[in-house]
Each structure stands twice: as C-alpha cells, then as structure tokens.
Design a protein around this motif. Structure first.
Motif, mmCIF file in Angstrom:
data_model
loop_
_atom_site.group_PDB
_atom_site.id
_atom_site.type_symbol
_atom_site.label_atom_id
_atom_site.label_comp_id
_atom_site.label_asym_id
_atom_site.label_seq_id
_atom_site.Cartn_x
_atom_site.Cartn_y
_atom_site.Cartn_z
ATOM 1 N N LEU A 166 66.334 0.740 -43.196
ATOM 2 C CA LEU A 166 65.176 0.211 -42.470
ATOM 3 C C LEU A 166 65.637 -0.296 -41.115
ATOM 4 C CD1 LEU A 166 62.178 -0.761 -42.436
ATOM 5 C CD2 LEU A 166 62.962 -2.853 -43.574
ATOM 6 N N ILE A 167 64.864 -0.022 -40.069
ATOM 7 C CA ILE A 167 65.130 -0.537 -38.727
ATOM 8 C C ILE A 167 63.987 -1.455 -38.323
ATOM 9 C CG2 ILE A 167 65.263 0.064 -36.275
ATOM 10 C CD1 ILE A 167 66.720 2.600 -37.019
ATOM 11 N N GLY A 168 64.334 -2.670 -37.879
ATOM 12 C CA GLY A 168 63.319 -3.621 -37.437
ATOM 13 C C GLY A 168 63.927 -4.990 -37.212
ATOM 14 N N ASP A 169 63.078 -6.000 -37.093
ATOM 15 C CA ASP A 169 63.551 -7.357 -36.830
ATOM 16 C C ASP A 169 63.820 -8.105 -38.131
ATOM 17 O OD1 ASP A 169 61.107 -9.024 -37.623
ATOM 18 O OD2 ASP A 169 60.209 -7.653 -36.178
ATOM 19 N N THR A 170 64.133 -9.383 -38.005
ATOM 20 C CA THR A 170 64.513 -10.199 -39.166
ATOM 21 C C THR A 170 63.447 -10.229 -40.252
ATOM 22 O OG1 THR A 170 66.062 -11.634 -37.989
ATOM 23 C CG2 THR A 170 64.938 -12.601 -39.870
ATOM 24 N N HIS A 171 62.176 -10.173 -39.880
ATOM 25 C CA HIS A 171 61.110 -10.312 -40.871
ATOM 26 C C HIS A 171 61.107 -9.196 -41.909
ATOM 27 C CE1 HIS A 171 59.258 -12.958 -37.672
ATOM 28 N NE2 HIS A 171 59.250 -13.726 -38.742
ATOM 29 N N GLY A 172 61.803 -8.098 -41.646
ATOM 30 C CA GLY A 172 61.835 -7.012 -42.614
ATOM 31 C C GLY A 172 62.860 -7.190 -43.717
ATOM 32 N N LYS A 173 63.624 -8.302 -43.677
ATOM 33 C CA LYS A 173 64.723 -8.442 -44.634
ATOM 34 C C LYS A 173 64.222 -8.570 -46.073
ATOM 35 C CE LYS A 173 67.226 -12.179 -44.632
ATOM 36 N NZ LYS A 173 68.096 -13.261 -44.118
ATOM 37 N N PHE A 174 63.042 -9.128 -46.265
ATOM 38 C CA PHE A 174 62.522 -9.299 -47.629
ATOM 39 C C PHE A 174 62.141 -7.952 -48.235
ATOM 40 C CE2 PHE A 174 61.530 -13.086 -45.099
ATOM 41 C CZ PHE A 174 62.266 -14.022 -45.804
ATOM 42 N N ALA A 175 61.480 -7.119 -47.442
ATOM 43 C CA ALA A 175 61.137 -5.777 -47.925
ATOM 44 C C ALA A 175 62.389 -4.954 -48.167
ATOM 45 C CB ALA A 175 60.217 -5.079 -46.925
ATOM 46 N N ALA A 176 63.360 -5.070 -47.264
ATOM 47 C CA ALA A 176 64.613 -4.319 -47.424
ATOM 48 C C ALA A 176 65.354 -4.765 -48.684
ATOM 49 C CB ALA A 176 65.498 -4.508 -46.191
ATOM 50 N N ARG A 177 65.340 -6.066 -48.943
ATOM 51 C CA ARG A 177 66.020 -6.576 -50.139
ATOM 52 C C ARG A 177 65.360 -6.050 -51.404
ATOM 53 N NH1 ARG A 177 69.035 -11.575 -51.019
ATOM 54 N NH2 ARG A 177 69.006 -12.155 -53.226
ATOM 55 N N ASP A 178 64.032 -6.061 -51.426
ATOM 56 C CA ASP A 178 63.316 -5.556 -52.602
ATOM 57 C C ASP A 178 63.590 -4.069 -52.816
ATOM 58 O OD1 ASP A 178 62.288 -8.056 -53.027
ATOM 59 O OD2 ASP A 178 60.253 -7.592 -52.359
ATOM 60 N N ALA A 179 63.724 -3.333 -51.717
ATOM 61 C CA ALA A 179 63.966 -1.889 -51.821
ATOM 62 C C ALA A 179 65.445 -1.558 -51.972
ATOM 63 C CB ALA A 179 63.400 -1.182 -50.597
ATOM 64 N N LYS A 180 66.305 -2.591 -51.865
ATOM 65 C CA LYS A 180 67.753 -2.418 -52.014
ATOM 66 C C LYS A 180 68.324 -1.436 -50.987
ATOM 67 C CE LYS A 180 67.803 -3.599 -56.947
ATOM 68 N NZ LYS A 180 66.414 -4.091 -56.970
ATOM 69 N N ILE A 181 67.924 -1.642 -49.732
ATOM 70 C CA ILE A 181 68.425 -0.811 -48.642
ATOM 71 C C ILE A 181 68.871 -1.717 -47.498
ATOM 72 C CG2 ILE A 181 67.025 1.216 -49.178
ATOM 73 C CD1 ILE A 181 65.046 0.308 -47.043
ATOM 74 N N PRO A 182 69.744 -1.237 -46.608
ATOM 75 C CA PRO A 182 70.175 -2.058 -45.472
ATOM 76 C C PRO A 182 69.087 -2.155 -44.406
ATOM 77 C CG PRO A 182 71.169 0.106 -45.328
ATOM 78 C CD PRO A 182 70.457 0.057 -46.654
ATOM 79 N N LEU A 183 69.060 -3.303 -43.724
ATOM 80 C CA LEU A 183 68.174 -3.506 -42.578
ATOM 81 C C LEU A 183 69.021 -3.539 -41.314
ATOM 82 C CD1 LEU A 183 65.539 -4.353 -41.099
ATOM 83 C CD2 LEU A 183 66.107 -6.727 -41.692
ATOM 84 N N PHE A 184 68.713 -2.669 -40.370
ATOM 85 C CA PHE A 184 69.380 -2.697 -39.072
ATOM 86 C C PHE A 184 68.505 -3.506 -38.130
ATOM 87 C CE2 PHE A 184 70.996 1.174 -41.094
ATOM 88 C CZ PHE A 184 72.350 0.861 -41.073
ATOM 89 N N ARG A 185 69.055 -4.663 -37.723
ATOM 90 C CA ARG A 185 68.262 -5.627 -36.966
ATOM 91 C C ARG A 185 68.271 -5.298 -35.478
ATOM 92 N NH1 ARG A 185 70.197 -7.641 -41.510
ATOM 93 N NH2 ARG A 185 69.115 -9.322 -42.611
ATOM 94 N N PHE A 186 67.257 -4.561 -35.048
ATOM 95 C CA PHE A 186 67.030 -4.275 -33.643
ATOM 96 C C PHE A 186 65.648 -4.813 -33.291
ATOM 97 C CE2 PHE A 186 69.538 -0.175 -34.675
ATOM 98 C CZ PHE A 186 70.754 -0.822 -34.475
ATOM 99 N N GLY A 187 65.488 -5.330 -32.079
ATOM 100 C CA GLY A 187 64.174 -5.800 -31.658
ATOM 101 C C GLY A 187 64.063 -7.313 -31.641
ATOM 102 N N PHE A 188 62.832 -7.814 -31.818
ATOM 103 C CA PHE A 188 62.540 -9.244 -31.724
ATOM 104 C C PHE A 188 61.542 -9.614 -32.820
ATOM 105 C CE2 PHE A 188 59.630 -12.571 -30.390
ATOM 106 C CZ PHE A 188 60.487 -13.583 -29.978
ATOM 107 N N PRO A 189 61.771 -10.782 -33.467
ATOM 108 C CA PRO A 189 62.896 -11.703 -33.308
ATOM 109 C C PRO A 189 64.010 -11.419 -34.309
ATOM 110 C CG PRO A 189 61.216 -12.734 -34.669
ATOM 111 C CD PRO A 189 60.707 -11.361 -34.316
ATOM 112 N N ILE A 190 65.221 -11.889 -33.959
ATOM 113 C CA ILE A 190 66.353 -11.820 -34.877
ATOM 114 C C ILE A 190 66.880 -13.237 -35.051
ATOM 115 C CG2 ILE A 190 68.650 -10.890 -35.306
ATOM 116 C CD1 ILE A 190 67.837 -8.475 -33.575
#
Length: 489
Positions: free
Chosen positions: A420-444
């Motif tokens: 997943l690519i996006g900001d910090t707010h995507g970490k919960f969805a990424a965790r549930d899906a068990k995939i890495p989040l690449f933190r690009f954008g705003f906010p981090i």
C-alpha cells in the motif's frame, strides 16, 4: 476508562468473544464490502484534511507571514499540531478565539482584538487570514470586518492582509491551499504590473506539497539550468531550518517583494494542476509571460518532460549534471526492477501525488490495482484511467473517487495486494491486510525525516525505488524458509 476508585463498571451491553470474532471475520467478507460501498451519509477515516490546514501551510511559505485563523482555538490547534507532527517543527499561528458569544453575535470583535494583538506581539510583515467552520456557518463577512478593522486602527493600513474563505466542511486541504495562495498573490501583486517589464524569472508553484525535500530538488534543477526563479510559496526553510540554538518566528519563505514582482515574470509554471486550479486560472488572466501547467515530476518520463519544458521556456540546454543523474536513476531502476515487477499495489492520496504514484509504478512494471482518492473529480478520474489504459500493467486497475480509507480496507481484504502507498492514516488498513505501507505524502506522523526525502525528479525516482524494493526484500528475508535465507537477493 480510568477507574481510580476500583468501582465495578457495568458494560452498556454484553459482547461475547464469539460475537467479536464473528464481526471481525464478517468485515473481511465480500458481503460486508458490498454494504460498505453502499453507504452514502457517513465518512470513515477520509484520506484528506480540511481547507484551513492547507491555507496555513501556504501562509508559512511567505516571508514574515503570520497565519491568522478566524475561528475557535481548538480549530487553530488542530492545524498547527498536524503540521507540527508532520514536520516536527513549530508551526506558529494565531486565531481570533471565537467562542459561543461569537457564534451568536458574530466574530467581528474577536477578529479586531486578535488582529491588534497579533500585530503588536508578533510584528509580521504580512497577515494571512483564513476561516474555519464557525464563521463560515454563521456568515461572517470578512471583507467588511477587515475594512472596519483598517478604519478603526486595529489593522495598520500599510500591512498586507490577504484573506481566504476556507470552510472546513467542504473541499480539502488542497483547496484551502489554492484559495490562500490566490488571495496572497492577488494582494501582493495589486498595482505591480508594469507594461513591457520582464523580470526574466520563472515563477514556480509546487502546490500543496509538504515535502521540503521536493522543494530543494526543484531548486537544484533550476540552479543547474541557471534559471532565476521565484518560488510561490517556499516552505523549505520555514519547516526545515537549521537547529543552531536560535528560535526564529519566521525562518523562511518567499520574499514579499519578489512575490509582488512575480506578475512581471518571464514564465509561470505549476506542477500541481489539481492543487492550484483557482490560482492558475487567475494567473493566466493577469500575469505576464507564458503560463504552463504540468503534472508533478514523479518518475523518469515526467521528470524528462519538466526538463524539456524548462529548456524550451528559457532556451537553455539540459545540463550534463542532470543528464548524468537521469542515467543513474535509470540504472537504479534496472538494478531493482525484478523486485517490484508485477507486484500489486493499492494507493491513495492527494490528486497530484496520486497521478505521480501511478506513473512511477507503471514505469517499474508494477501493477496499480486499487487507486483511491477521497476528494477527487471527474477530470482526475479521466486522467487516471487514461494513464492506466496506456500501459499493460494498468489493465487490472480500478479507480475509486470520493471514497475513504474504510472503503480501502474492504478492497485490501477482499482483493489482496502486495503493498500500500499512502500517508500514515493507512497503517491500520495495511496492518489488517498484513501488507507493508510505503509512507509517501501527507501527513506522516509515525516515521522521522520523511519530509526531507525528495520524491520528485531523478533523485526522487532513486529514493522511491530504493525504499520500495528494499522493504520487499526485507519481507522476503523475514518470512522465507531457512533454506532460502541467503546473501544474494
């Protein structure tokens, strides 16, 4: 819930572990996804902030400028704290501190007192005034309020005080940035146009971009060409000034006289077509020189396009140093392509960034599968579809306009992807899906120094390739069987 007296707490309703598990399993099903996408009157975890936050970021991009929020203290604290947490730097701003009285009787008295105090205490060279929800809902007339403030001496007549209406209940931080930039440029350039005069400079607009590394990358490109420029607006020092023991209230920003003279520039270039719609429309009507709108230069092809346009506008060859950097970027992509090729990605973010992510992934042979924007438009949707359809790697992609991160979660668990690519707010969805989040954008908020890490230009290509591929290699090492754990990847 704190219970210092150790009193028995009776739950409002009893939920058994079995019921919790049933619901936890159910929200990962196609049945739930269908219900999730059917909702209309509820937004859950939108991937955008509100207009005034964007207005404040823009204000920080000008010399000696104090952002002034006409609204409540809580609203002002939110904008400041969000910028503070992203940059890990102070984001000084003041407000009119409206309360219940202001909501009933109007906020003029609060505004006048706040303006007088702000000028006396902080001595700004410019006040950038913008609104939050409360004054917008009750219909405060900022034009009249500021005219009265000048007449009554609450606001010095010579002090620039551009203002923008930035209601929090519609649009996003991108639209607020655009509104504030438009107001500032209109105020500063009033009466400054001179027939036949040309500064010889490039006016450059990055739009809402909270990555100071990008600003420095743009400057590096202009300086390599030998192109004189005025950055509208420049936050690179405002949010990334040296730590030398001295606190500066206004550490950076575009010089006001340079911004005022930008109306006589040789050319004006925006790389944020979706974040500067209103501003660029006005510039095309009032600014001298050529006017160019281009996509954000993420990926090799779009960086090439930017350099060729600069070469054309200023009749200068592309510098050898940038040609060499291009070669290094292509080499980095070649070295790493096998780790990202055919990987499936979900991505979300601001419109200009989102188009850049897709362009970069397609160049690497990766597959954008879910492309989501919380505040999108038909124009953005059309551009994304055209970009995806032009590549064989985009044929499986679906574009979702005006959806939120809870919609995205349903997509991730029912149609899995690799990252997943996006900001910090995507970490919960990424965790549930068990995939890495690449933190690009705003906010981090949950990583450090990401805002110093350019994503544009050829260096941005190298940075993104390196971060994405090394994380995927890390995951391979962390999860592979022992017999596959080896030195070479």
């Amino acid at each position: 819930m704190a219970n210092n007296l150790a009193l028995p707490v009776k739950p409002v309703c009893e939920i058994t572990p079995e019921e919790e598990k049933r619901v936890a399993d159910w929200i990962n099903t196609p049945e739930y996804r269908e219900k999730n996408f059917a909702r209309q009157a509820l937004v859950i975890n939108p991937a955008h902030a509100c207009q005034p936050l964007g207005a404040e970021l823009c204000a920080h991009g000008f010399e000696g400028t104090l952002p002034f929020v006409h609204g409540s203290q809580g609203c002002a604290s939110y904008y400041r704290s969000t910028l503070n947490r992203h940059f890990r730097e102070p984001a000084p701003a003041v407000c009119s501190a409206m309360t219940e009285d202001g909501a009933v009787f109007g906020g003029q008295n609060n505004l006048h007192e706040g303006l007088e105090n702000a000028v006396a205490l902080y001595k700004p060279k410019m006040l950038a005034i913008f609104t939050s929800c409360m004054p917008e809902i009750i219909g405060d007339d900022l034009t009249a309020f500021l005219k009265n403030a000048r007449q009554k001496g609450h606001l010095p007549k010579e002090l620039p005080a551009p203002f923008a209406n930035t209601p929090s209940f519609n649009g996003s931080h991108v639209h607020g940035y655009d509104a504030m930039l438009n107001a500032i440029l209109q105020t500063l350039t009033e009466g400054k146009a001179v027939e036949g005069r040309c500064t010889g400079k490039l006016n450059f607009i990055a739009g809402f971009d909270a990555n100071v590394g990008n600003y420095r990358e743009y400057k590096k490109i202009f300086e390599a060409f030998g192109i004189p420029y005025t950055f509208l607006a420049d936050i690179s020092e405002s949010f990334d000034s040296p730590l030398d023991g001295t606190y500066r209230l206004y550490p950076g920003g575009t010089k006001l006289d340079e911004a005022a003279d930008s109306i006589n520039g040789k050319a004006t270039l925006t790389v944020a077509p979706y974040a500067t719609t209103k501003t660029f429309t006005w510039i095309k009507e009032g600014y001298a020189g050529k006017h160019v709108s281009m996509p954000m230069p993420m990926g090799v092809a779009r960086t090439d396009a930017l350099l060729m346009k600069l070469s054309e506008l200023f009749d200068k060859p592309v510098p050898d140093s940038l040609k060499a950097e291009r070669g290094r970027a292509v080499d980095a992509m070649t070295d790493a392509h096998q780790y990202i090729h055919s990987k499936r990605f979900a991505l979300y973010g601001d419109p200009d960034y989102l188009v850049g992510y897709v362009a970069f992934l397609l160049e690497m042979g990766a597959k954008p599968v879910h492309v989501l924007c919380s505040k999108g438009s038909k124009k953005l949707e059309k551009e994304l579809h055209a970009l995806l359809e032009a590549s064989p790697y985009g044929k499986d992609a679906k574009v979702y306009m005006n959806k939120d991160l809870w919609h995205l979660r349903s997509l991730l668990v029912t149609e899995p992807v690799d990252a997943l690519i996006g900001d910090t707010h995507g970490k919960f969805a990424a965790r549930d899906a068990k995939i890495p989040l690449f933190r690009f954008g705003f906010p981090i908020f949950d990583r450090v120094n990401k805002h110093r890490y350019p994503l544009v230009g050829y260096q941005g290509v190298i940075n993104m390739v390196t971060e994405v591929c090394n994380k995927l290699i890390d995951l391979k090492d962390e999860t592979c069987e022992e017999r596959f754990f080896e030195m070479m990847r």
